[in-house]
Scaffold this motif. Structure first.
Motif: not given
Length: 389
Positions: A228-247, A309-315
């Motif tokens: 959508d941004l024509g082959g680039r990404l923004p400076d920052a991606l801000v995502v909500p994190v519980g188990n971290g699946t989107l991040l 206690r998110p299981l993928r905390a280290r990642q």
């Protein structure tokens, strides 16, 4: 029921560029490997979550023209061919919010949350493996998405949910024909109950935390932004994190695009947690590589990311650190104010889904171009102030 060994045989008519043999999984903690096509849902050695041994090469921007208008247009990057059970998930709008901040409207998915990105992958995998039953555990949105796609696939489905889950989410899960198992206790108690059931023969555990196919669904969020941004990404991606699946999915996509030479630089990843339940933010502040101490469960409007206690905390911590990003926390008052603010802009988003806007709307990241996800529809929970906390 399809034998797991048979399931690893090539499919016919698969989308060009998409693997037709299931890749192996492996444990990121100790390297233990699990053959593709197995119903094994966790590391046989340490019982931790698995990653996928899959390193795809994304198609260049010009090659995407004319492809199907769903997340399946990124066929080269997905570990499964496009399934017949697709509901057209993905390709959600990107709109400007204020200044350098834009929002991706993932609450416009078929089940009204971003979890559809991963759930369609789990249901497609389960349909291919042919288990007797599918089970999932969720505080609402993931369970709803799994229930919907299992209904679409004709799979028997049971969803474990914690007591206190939004009645609107329970109604939606039940409407898709899934059985509900309401567990007395918190989110972790619910996960433990589901994992005990997951060990029964013939069971596919559609875990959005343990199963790496879910992450390869959520990564399409970033592939869409890039397009959508024509082959680039923004400076920052801000995502909500519980188990971290989107991040973690975002980190996968960024690595794929960067390795292929399709982006020159990687955006910084900023993880947002509720100040009431913020174990990862606490670990970040202490400079730790893993969780530190115990984080008690506490009431919060952002129920979907309240994971002590998110299981993928280290990642998660490593992905944020490697990106040059950081952690942000938001208070209950900030969440409620952000939800009202978005509603005044025409966007009615559930209380968990507004957390990222709450974190950046007052300028926390300065003039950097930023994208936040609006992850779930307000109809799922109602206004924050009306929730019982």
């Amino acid at each position: 029921m399809t034998n797991a060994t048979d399931a690893a045989e090539p499919l016919t008519g698969a989308t060009t560029g998409t693997p037709t043999v299931l890749p192996d999984s492996f444990c990121p903690a100790d390297g233990t490997r699990v053959p593709g096509g197995s119903l094994t849902w966790s590391c046989p050695t340490c019982r931790g979550p698995l990653d996928l041994d899959f390193s795809p090469s994304p198609a260049p921007l010009k090659a995407l023209a004319g492809r199907v208008n769903s997340l399946w247009r990124y066929a080269e990057c997905l570990p499964l061919p496009a399934p017949a059970i697709s509901l057209g998930e993905g390709r959600t709008p990107l709109v400007e919010l204020a200044g350098p901040v834009s929002a991706k409207l993932d609450f416009l998915m078929p089940t009204l949350s971003f979890k559809d990105r991963g759930a369609v992958m789990l249901a497609a995998l389960a349909r291919r493996l042919g288990p007797d039953r599918v089970i999932a555990d969720s505080s609402g949105n993931a369970g709803t998405a799994v229930a919907a796609y299992c209904a679409r696939a004709g799979l028997d489905c049971t969803v474990y949910v914690p007591a206190g889950t939004s009645p609107k989410k329970l109604e939606q899960i039940g409407a898709h024909g899934a059985r509900l198992e309401v567990v007395d206790g918190d989110r972790e108690s619910t996960a433990l109950a589901a994992r005990a059931a997951a060990d029964e023969p013939g069971t596919f555990y559609a875990s959005h935390v343990h199963n790496p196919y879910f992450l390869h669904g959520t990564k399409t969020y970033v592939h869409e932004l890039w397009e959508d941004l024509g082959g680039r990404l923004p400076d920052a991606l801000v995502v909500p994190v519980g188990n971290g699946t989107l991040l973690l999915g975002a980190a996968l996509a960024i690595r794929e695009l960067h390795t292929a030479g399709l982006i020159a630089r990687r955006p910084a990843l900023y993880a947002v947690q509720s100040a009431a339940v913020a174990p990862l933010a606490a670990a970040w502040r202490s400079g730790a590589d893993d969780l530190v101490g115990e984080t008690p469960m506490a009431p919060t409007y952002a129920e979907g990311i309240a994971i002590p206690r998110p299981l993928r905390a280290r990642q998660i911590l490593r992905a944020v650190r490697d990106s040059g990003g950081g952690f942000l926390t938001v208070t209950e008052d900030e969440i409620a104010a952000a939800q009202r603010d978005l509603a005044s802009r025409g966007l009615y988003v559930e209380s968990t889904g507004v957390a990222c806007w709450a974190a950046v709307r007052t300028g926390a990241l300065g003039d950097r171009t930023t994208v936040v996800p609006l992850c779930g529809a307000g109809a799922k929970t109602g206004l924050a102030e009306a929730m019982v906390g």
